[in-house]
Design a protein around this motif. Structure first.
Motif, PDB file in Angstrom:
ATOM      1  N   LEU A   1       0.824  -1.214   0.000  1.00 61.04           N
ATOM      2  CA  LEU A   1       0.000   0.000   0.000  1.00 61.04           C
ATOM      3  C   LEU A   1       0.855   1.260   0.000  1.00 61.04           C
ATOM      4  O   LEU A   1       0.538   2.235  -0.692  1.00 61.04           O
ATOM      5  CB  LEU A   1      -0.933  -0.015   1.207  1.00 61.04           C
ATOM      6  CG  LEU A   1      -2.030  -1.086   1.183  1.00 61.04           C
ATOM      7  CD1 LEU A   1      -2.749  -1.156   2.531  1.00 61.04           C
ATOM      8  CD2 LEU A   1      -3.028  -0.844   0.059  1.00 61.04           C
ATOM      9  N   GLU A   2       1.948   1.243   0.749  1.00 61.73           N
ATOM     10  CA  GLU A   2       2.845   2.396   0.758  1.00 61.73           C
ATOM     11  C   GLU A   2       3.518   2.577  -0.601  1.00 61.73           C
ATOM     12  O   GLU A   2       3.630   3.693  -1.113  1.00 61.73           O
ATOM     13  CB  GLU A   2       3.897   2.241   1.856  1.00 61.73           C
ATOM     14  CG  GLU A   2       3.435   2.701   3.221  1.00 61.73           C
ATOM     15  CD  GLU A   2       3.193   4.202   3.253  1.00 61.73           C
ATOM     16  OE1 GLU A   2       4.174   4.970   3.216  1.00 61.73           O
ATOM     17  OE2 GLU A   2       2.010   4.613   3.297  1.00 61.73           O
ATOM     18  N   THR A   3       3.949   1.469  -1.187  1.00 59.92           N
ATOM     19  CA  THR A   3       4.554   1.538  -2.526  1.00 59.92           C
ATOM     20  C   THR A   3       3.536   2.055  -3.537  1.00 59.92           C
ATOM     21  O   THR A   3       3.855   2.888  -4.395  1.00 59.92           O
ATOM     22  CB  THR A   3       5.064   0.148  -2.948  1.00 59.92           C
ATOM     23  OG1 THR A   3       6.083  -0.277  -2.040  1.00 59.92           O
ATOM     24  CG2 THR A   3       5.637   0.170  -4.356  1.00 59.92           C
TER      25      THR A   3
ATOM     26  N   GLY B   1      -6.836   8.369  -0.954  1.00 58.27           N
ATOM     27  CA  GLY B   1      -7.436   8.285  -2.280  1.00 58.27           C
ATOM     28  C   GLY B   1      -6.892   7.151  -3.116  1.00 58.27           C
ATOM     29  O   GLY B   1      -7.052   7.151  -4.346  1.00 58.27           O
ATOM     30  N   LEU B   2      -6.246   6.174  -2.482  1.00 58.48           N
ATOM     31  CA  LEU B   2      -5.672   5.047  -3.217  1.00 58.48           C
ATOM     32  C   LEU B   2      -6.787   4.161  -3.764  1.00 58.48           C
ATOM     33  O   LEU B   2      -7.784   3.894  -3.073  1.00 58.48           O
ATOM     34  CB  LEU B   2      -4.769   4.234  -2.284  1.00 58.48           C
ATOM     35  CG  LEU B   2      -3.815   3.236  -2.939  1.00 58.48           C
ATOM     36  CD1 LEU B   2      -2.769   3.956  -3.778  1.00 58.48           C
ATOM     37  CD2 LEU B   2      -3.123   2.387  -1.868  1.00 58.48           C
ATOM     38  N   ASP B   3      -6.636   3.722  -4.984  1.00 56.55           N
ATOM     39  CA  ASP B   3      -7.641   2.876  -5.629  1.00 56.55           C
ATOM     40  C   ASP B   3      -7.441   1.432  -5.173  1.00 56.55           C
ATOM     41  O   ASP B   3      -6.768   0.636  -5.817  1.00 56.55           O
ATOM     42  CB  ASP B   3      -7.525   2.984  -7.144  1.00 56.55           C
ATOM     43  CG  ASP B   3      -8.650   2.249  -7.873  1.00 56.55           C
ATOM     44  OD1 ASP B   3      -9.529   1.674  -7.204  1.00 56.55           O
ATOM     45  OD2 ASP B   3      -8.636   2.243  -9.122  1.00 56.55           O
TER      46      ASP B   3
ATOM     47  N   ASP C   1      -9.213  -0.205   3.058  1.00 56.93           N
ATOM     48  CA  ASP C   1     -10.238   0.837   3.118  1.00 56.93           C
ATOM     49  C   ASP C   1      -9.656   2.156   3.638  1.00 56.93           C
ATOM     50  O   ASP C   1      -9.986   3.242   3.143  1.00 56.93           O
ATOM     51  CB  ASP C   1     -11.394   0.405   4.024  1.00 56.93           C
ATOM     52  CG  ASP C   1     -12.432  -0.421   3.286  1.00 56.93           C
ATOM     53  OD1 ASP C   1     -12.485  -0.340   2.047  1.00 56.93           O
ATOM     54  OD2 ASP C   1     -13.180  -1.152   3.953  1.00 56.93           O
ATOM     55  N   TYR C   2      -8.796   2.054   4.640  1.00 59.73           N
ATOM     56  CA  TYR C   2      -8.182   3.256   5.208  1.00 59.73           C
ATOM     57  C   TYR C   2      -7.363   3.992   4.153  1.00 59.73           C
ATOM     58  O   TYR C   2      -7.459   5.224   4.026  1.00 59.73           O
ATOM     59  CB  TYR C   2      -7.288   2.902   6.400  1.00 59.73           C
ATOM     60  CG  TYR C   2      -6.548   4.094   6.958  1.00 59.73           C
ATOM     61  CD1 TYR C   2      -7.177   4.975   7.837  1.00 59.73           C
ATOM     62  CD2 TYR C   2      -5.235   4.379   6.580  1.00 59.73           C
ATOM     63  CE1 TYR C   2      -6.512   6.084   8.334  1.00 59.73           C
ATOM     64  CE2 TYR C   2      -4.568   5.478   7.073  1.00 59.73           C
ATOM     65  CZ  TYR C   2      -5.207   6.332   7.946  1.00 59.73           C
ATOM     66  OH  TYR C   2      -4.549   7.440   8.427  1.00 59.73           O
ATOM     67  N   TYR C   3      -6.560   3.265   3.390  1.00 59.68           N
ATOM     68  CA  TYR C   3      -5.728   3.913   2.372  1.00 59.68           C
ATOM     69  C   TYR C   3      -6.575   4.551   1.279  1.00 59.68           C
ATOM     70  O   TYR C   3      -6.183   5.562   0.692  1.00 59.68           O
ATOM     71  CB  TYR C   3      -4.725   2.914   1.782  1.00 59.68           C
ATOM     72  CG  TYR C   3      -3.396   2.946   2.497  1.00 59.68           C
ATOM     73  CD1 TYR C   3      -2.295   3.579   1.943  1.00 59.68           C
ATOM     74  CD2 TYR C   3      -3.249   2.371   3.759  1.00 59.68           C
ATOM     75  CE1 TYR C   3      -1.076   3.635   2.602  1.00 59.68           C
ATOM     76  CE2 TYR C   3      -2.040   2.414   4.427  1.00 59.68           C
ATOM     77  CZ  TYR C   3      -0.966   3.053   3.852  1.00 59.68           C
ATOM     78  OH  TYR C   3       0.238   3.109   4.520  1.00 59.68           O
ATOM     79  N   HIS C   4      -7.757   3.965   1.009  1.00 57.67           N
ATOM     80  CA  HIS C   4      -8.635   4.600   0.027  1.00 57.67           C
ATOM     81  C   HIS C   4      -9.209   5.904   0.583  1.00 57.67           C
ATOM     82  O   HIS C   4      -9.199   6.934  -0.098  1.00 57.67           O
ATOM     83  CB  HIS C   4      -9.768   3.650  -0.361  1.00 57.67           C
ATOM     84  CG  HIS C   4     -10.792   4.285  -1.245  1.00 57.67           C
ATOM     85  ND1 HIS C   4     -10.499   4.717  -2.528  1.00 57.67           N
ATOM     86  CD2 HIS C   4     -12.096   4.591  -1.039  1.00 57.67           C
ATOM     87  CE1 HIS C   4     -11.572   5.241  -3.072  1.00 57.67           C
ATOM     88  NE2 HIS C   4     -12.564   5.186  -2.186  1.00 57.67           N
TER      89      HIS C   4
ATOM     90  N   VAL D   1      -4.545  -1.216  -6.279  1.00 52.94           N
ATOM     91  CA  VAL D   1      -4.186  -2.438  -5.559  1.00 52.94           C
ATOM     92  C   VAL D   1      -5.395  -3.349  -5.436  1.00 52.94           C
ATOM     93  O   VAL D   1      -6.477  -2.916  -5.023  1.00 52.94           O
ATOM     94  CB  VAL D   1      -3.646  -2.126  -4.145  1.00 52.94           C
ATOM     95  CG1 VAL D   1      -3.390  -3.425  -3.362  1.00 52.94           C
ATOM     96  CG2 VAL D   1      -2.373  -1.299  -4.225  1.00 52.94           C
ATOM     97  N   PHE D   2      -5.193  -4.633  -5.786  1.00 47.19           N
ATOM     98  CA  PHE D   2      -6.180  -5.683  -5.526  1.00 47.19           C
ATOM     99  C   PHE D   2      -5.696  -6.523  -4.364  1.00 47.19           C
ATOM    100  O   PHE D   2      -4.587  -7.056  -4.381  1.00 47.19           O
ATOM    101  CB  PHE D   2      -6.370  -6.569  -6.760  1.00 47.19           C
ATOM    102  CG  PHE D   2      -7.300  -7.743  -6.521  1.00 47.19           C
ATOM    103  CD1 PHE D   2      -8.670  -7.578  -6.610  1.00 47.19           C
ATOM    104  CD2 PHE D   2      -6.798  -9.004  -6.226  1.00 47.19           C
ATOM    105  CE1 PHE D   2      -9.544  -8.646  -6.391  1.00 47.19           C
ATOM    106  CE2 PHE D   2      -7.655 -10.080  -6.006  1.00 47.19           C
ATOM    107  CZ  PHE D   2      -9.021  -9.905  -6.093  1.00 47.19           C
ATOM    108  N   PHE D   3      -6.548  -6.632  -3.324  1.00 46.37           N
ATOM    109  CA  PHE D   3      -6.229  -7.445  -2.153  1.00 46.37           C
ATOM    110  C   PHE D   3      -7.338  -8.473  -1.953  1.00 46.37           C
ATOM    111  O   PHE D   3      -8.485  -8.099  -1.708  1.00 46.37           O
ATOM    112  CB  PHE D   3      -6.108  -6.568  -0.904  1.00 46.37           C
ATOM    113  CG  PHE D   3      -6.034  -7.354   0.391  1.00 46.37           C
ATOM    114  CD1 PHE D   3      -4.880  -8.025   0.740  1.00 46.37           C
ATOM    115  CD2 PHE D   3      -7.133  -7.431   1.240  1.00 46.37           C
ATOM    116  CE1 PHE D   3      -4.812  -8.763   1.919  1.00 46.37           C
ATOM    117  CE2 PHE D   3      -7.084  -8.152   2.419  1.00 46.37           C
ATOM    118  CZ  PHE D   3      -5.913  -8.823   2.764  1.00 46.37           C
ATOM    119  N   PRO D   4      -7.038  -9.770  -2.067  1.00 45.22           N
ATOM    120  CA  PRO D   4      -8.074 -10.775  -1.884  1.00 45.22           C
ATOM    121  C   PRO D   4      -8.298 -11.098  -0.418  1.00 45.22           C
ATOM    122  O   PRO D   4      -7.392 -11.567   0.274  1.00 45.22           O
ATOM    123  CB  PRO D   4      -7.512 -11.989  -2.627  1.00 45.22           C
ATOM    124  CG  PRO D   4      -6.021 -11.840  -2.504  1.00 45.22           C
ATOM    125  CD  PRO D   4      -5.747 -10.364  -2.464  1.00 45.22           C
TER     126      PRO D   4
END
Length: 320
Positions: A102-104, A161-163, A154-157, A112-115
């Protein structure tokens, strides 16, 4: 998506997702990231490879910059049964590794896709038609990492504003790559045992209903979600997705329809039984269907028929 990095590209989902993404977007635009498991010849010969340790943030950042990555599929994790044996490693890979991703992604403007998983639920969750939004109190380290990953994404979004996007996968059934330590592995192993030996010893009891999905649908739902119009996504991390639900007895009976002399017995694994008992029988995936058009292509009978044909061909053993 223009340049994609798959982290965990040699795993059960990653090995097939990498090839499907290369087919859709071009071989040179999909980087297969692996850590220890040797890539197959097909994976190695068809496109770029990078050794990726998700816990090494500097190395991860270098790879993303070098290849101009704009989308990351983060599939690195220890599966449920193994994670219970190695909880510290499960957290380190599942959460410290996700934080690095997420930081990268934040620094480089990547999606980012996270399953996540049915493992993100627990014994206090409604087991039938499990709602999209409900109590999540898992009792396994695997489940703890999945809930934490959902919240962190969710927090990073919200904060940056991270997708970020994700699904809660059920058990995945594949004819190509063997599973690696999950509670639902029996639903793959049973086909190999049936075709090789016409018998199978099941580690879960009759009545252990679990949500399942055939691999082609698992690939489609990940890609379709990442291609979806972001303005229509309300839940993001993570959508319930479902395709079929059955217990070992129902699966054995359907295999027996194709192979009348197949027999199944039971030798219950208490650890896997306890994990399965804490997971949903089936999930309500109406949010995924309404927000980005999710719809599985394979039903239960079609999955069994296709698995029998493909595993038989793979093993070069006729079952008819």
């Amino acid at each position: 998506m223009k340049n994609i990095l798959i982290i965990g590209a040699t795993g059960q989902i990653g090995s097939e997702l990498t090839m499907e993404l290369r087919r859709r977007y071009g071989n040179d635009h999909v980087v297969a990231g692996y850590r220890n498991s040797k890539p197959s010849d097909a994976l190695a010969d068809s496109g770029p490879l990078e050794r990726v340790d998700i816990t090494n943030a500097q190395r991860l950042n270098e790879i993303v910059k070098r290849h101009g990555i704009d989308t990351i599929y983060n599939l690195a994790a220890l599966l449920s049964a193994i994670a219970e044996d190695r909880p510290q490693a499960a957290w380190h890979i599942g959460i410290n590794g996700l934080y690095n991703v997420l930081e990268t992604a934040r620094e480089n403007g990547c999606a980012v896709f996270f399953p996540s998983s049915i493992g993100s639920f627990g014994p206090s969750t409604p087991r039938v038609n499990t709602p999209q939004e409900t109590i999540q109190r898992p009792t396994t380290m695997y489940g703890v990492t999945k809930v934490t990953g959902e919240l962190l994404s969710d927090y990073y979004h919200r904060r940056f504003g991270l997708d970020t996007r994700g699904v809660r996968y059920p058990g995945i059934i594949s004819s190509v790559t063997l599973p690696g330590g999950g509670t639902t592995d029996y639903a793959v192993e049973i086909f190999y045992a049936a075709i090789k030996h016409k018998k199978f010893v099941c580690p879960l009891p009759r009545g252990a209903f679990l949500d399942m999905m055939y691999m082609p649908d698992a690939l489609n739902c990940a890609i379709d979600l990442m291609e979806a119009d972001p303005s229509k996504l309300i839940h993001r991390n993570a959508f319930n997705v479902s395709a079929m639900s059955f217990d070992p007895e129902i699966l054995a009976a359907e295999i027996k329809r194709h192979m009348p002399d197949f027999e199944m017995t039971y030798n219950i694994d208490p650890k896997k039984q306890a994990i399965a008992a804490s997971w949903p029988n089936n999930m309500d995936d109406s949010a995924a269907r309404s927000e980005w058009g999710w719809k599985p292509e394979y039903n239960f009978k079609e999955m069994v028929s296709d698995m029998m044909e493909k595993v038989s061909a793979k093993l070069a053993i006729a079952y008819k």
